[in-house]
Design an enzyme around this catalytic site. Structure first.
Site, PDB file in Angstrom:
ATOM      1  N   ARG A  91       0.843  -1.195   0.000  1.00  0.00           N
ATOM      2  CA  ARG A  91       0.000   0.000   0.000  1.00  0.00           C
ATOM      3  C   ARG A  91       0.877   1.243   0.000  1.00  0.00           C
ATOM      4  NH1 ARG A  91       1.067   2.088   4.766  1.00  0.00           N
ATOM      5  NH2 ARG A  91       1.155   0.770   6.636  1.00  0.00           N
ATOM      6  N   GLY A  92       0.252   2.407  -0.268  1.00  0.00           N
ATOM      7  CA  GLY A  92       0.955   3.662  -0.103  1.00  0.00           C
ATOM      8  C   GLY A  92       1.159   3.948   1.376  1.00  0.00           C
ATOM      9  N   GLY A  93       1.962   4.952   1.673  1.00  0.00           N
ATOM     10  CA  GLY A  93       2.148   5.351   3.055  1.00  0.00           C
ATOM     11  C   GLY A  93       3.328   4.683   3.725  1.00  0.00           C
ATOM     12  N   ILE A  95       4.636   3.546   8.042  1.00  0.00           N
ATOM     13  CA  ILE A  95       4.426   2.484   9.018  1.00  0.00           C
ATOM     14  C   ILE A  95       3.191   2.749   9.869  1.00  0.00           C
ATOM     15  CG2 ILE A  95       5.835   3.510  10.859  1.00  0.00           C
ATOM     16  CD1 ILE A  95       6.914   0.613  11.375  1.00  0.00           C
ATOM     17  N   THR A  96       2.453   1.704  10.190  1.00  0.00           N
ATOM     18  CA  THR A  96       1.334   1.812  11.111  1.00  0.00           C
ATOM     19  C   THR A  96       1.203   0.517  11.898  1.00  0.00           C
ATOM     20  OG1 THR A  96      -0.944   2.588  11.371  1.00  0.00           O
ATOM     21  CG2 THR A  96      -0.522   0.985   9.612  1.00  0.00           C
ATOM     22  N   TYR A  97       0.264   0.532  12.822  1.00  0.00           N
ATOM     23  CA  TYR A  97       0.030  -0.628  13.686  1.00  0.00           C
ATOM     24  C   TYR A  97      -1.422  -1.056  13.575  1.00  0.00           C
ATOM     25  CZ  TYR A  97      -0.983  -3.221  18.004  1.00  0.00           C
ATOM     26  OH  TYR A  97      -1.413  -4.172  18.896  1.00  0.00           O
ATOM     27  N   ALA A 169      -6.531   5.745  10.364  1.00  0.00           N
ATOM     28  CA  ALA A 169      -5.465   5.786   9.356  1.00  0.00           C
ATOM     29  C   ALA A 169      -5.975   5.206   8.045  1.00  0.00           C
ATOM     30  CB  ALA A 169      -4.252   5.009   9.839  1.00  0.00           C
ATOM     31  N   CYS A 200       2.797   6.538  10.708  1.00  0.00           N
ATOM     32  CA  CYS A 200       2.711   7.089   9.356  1.00  0.00           C
ATOM     33  C   CYS A 200       3.883   8.007   9.036  1.00  0.00           C
ATOM     34  CB  CYS A 200       1.384   7.816   9.163  1.00  0.00           C
ATOM     35  SG  CYS A 200      -0.044   6.765   9.517  1.00  0.00           S
TER      36      CYS A 200
END
Length: 286
Positions: A91-93, A95-97, A169, A200
């Site tokens: 995906r775009g973007g 780091i996230t959780y 997010a 992010c």
């Protein structure tokens, strides 16, 4: 003078794809599912779909996982040995959780068929989250250049201590005109894993959930509310952009998605609710 319509001279019929585009979106409750399982399934579904494949929304809750998007930088993971797996994804973007207590809605849509530009897609998703929060008397706003939904200034009560914090997010992948990945909304979570990352890519960005903002709501209730807003907003867009091109009879014709959308969520969960599996330029994501 127009020719009369008769069995020998039938009226033009819209393509099946046009009718499918205006049909209800198939909603699948996939329940608690490992991230890799959902990721593989989304890519396989997208790779296998045709112009007649109904669009779908998947509702999922993941065990703890960090995901690193195409713009992600390893240094945004601040704790090397957190005990939480890190998955590199497309995906775009950045780091996230994802973790328990977070509603994740994956959007498997044919954008060309729906005449949806990527910016419109992002706007409709964000608006759906804002409307979902409003249903629980919470305010949410967009932030220029940072997709997602944030706690606005000027809010009363518990929210006032978390102005600027991120509550939802968004990250998408577009392949062959079709989207996958989607949006995550924090309902009631252990927020500590967010401290192990620059969410992010933004150092010091606070991440908050609805429970911290004073809302006691179940995962399933919020998931259903979000799904209803997504369905309504995408349905409204389809009616505005596609319905004028269909005759009354065509718009009312039976469609393969209608029955699938009505499938009992419990039955879907028991069977895994999985369609054919699959993968897509990327819009901004965070």
């Amino acid at each position: 003078m127009p020719e009369p319509v008769s069995p020998a001279n039938p009226a033009p019929v819209a393509s099946v794809a046009s009718i499918v585009a205006i049909a209800p979106i198939v909603l699948r409750w996939r329940g608690v599912e490992p991230y890799q399982t959902s990721f593989d399934a989304m890519r396989e579904f997208t790779a296998a779909r045709t112009e007649e494949t109904p669009d779908e929304i998947w509702l999922v809750e993941h065990p703890p996982v960090f995901t690193l998007g195409q713009a992600g930088k390893p240094e945004h993971l601040l704790v090397a040995d957190s005990g939480i797996p890190l998955v590199q994804i497309d995906r775009g973007g950045q780091i996230t959780y994802h973790g328990p207590g977070q509603v994740v809605a994956y959007l498997l849509l044919d954008l060309r068929r729906r005449r949806l530009m990527v910016r419109e897609l992002v706007t409709l998703i964000e608006e759906s989250v804002i409307q979902t929060l409003a249903a629980y008397n919470l305010a949410g706003v967009r932030k220029a250049g940072a997709p997602g939904i944030y706690v606005p200034e000027g809010v009363p009560g518990t929210s006032a201590a978390h102005v600027g914090a991120k509550v939802a997010a968004l990250g998408l992948k577009i392949r062959n005109g079709c989207s996958y990945h989607g949006v995550s909304l924090n309902v009631s979570m252990d927020l500590s894993p967010f401290l192990a990352i620059n969410p992010c890519g933004y150092a010091g960005l606070e991440t908050v959930d609805m429970a911290t903002l004073g809302v006691a709501a179940s995962w399933r209730d919020v998931a259903a509310t979000l799904a209803a807003r997504l369905e309504a907003n995408f349905g409204g867009h389809a009616l505005t952009h596609l319905a004028p091109t269909l005759s009354v009879a065509e718009a009312a014709a039976p469609d393969p998605a209608a029955e699938a959308a009505a499938v009992d969520p419990a039955a879907q969960a028991a069977s895994g609710g999985q369609p054919p599996q699959s993968q897509a330029g990327d819009p901004p994501a965070a």
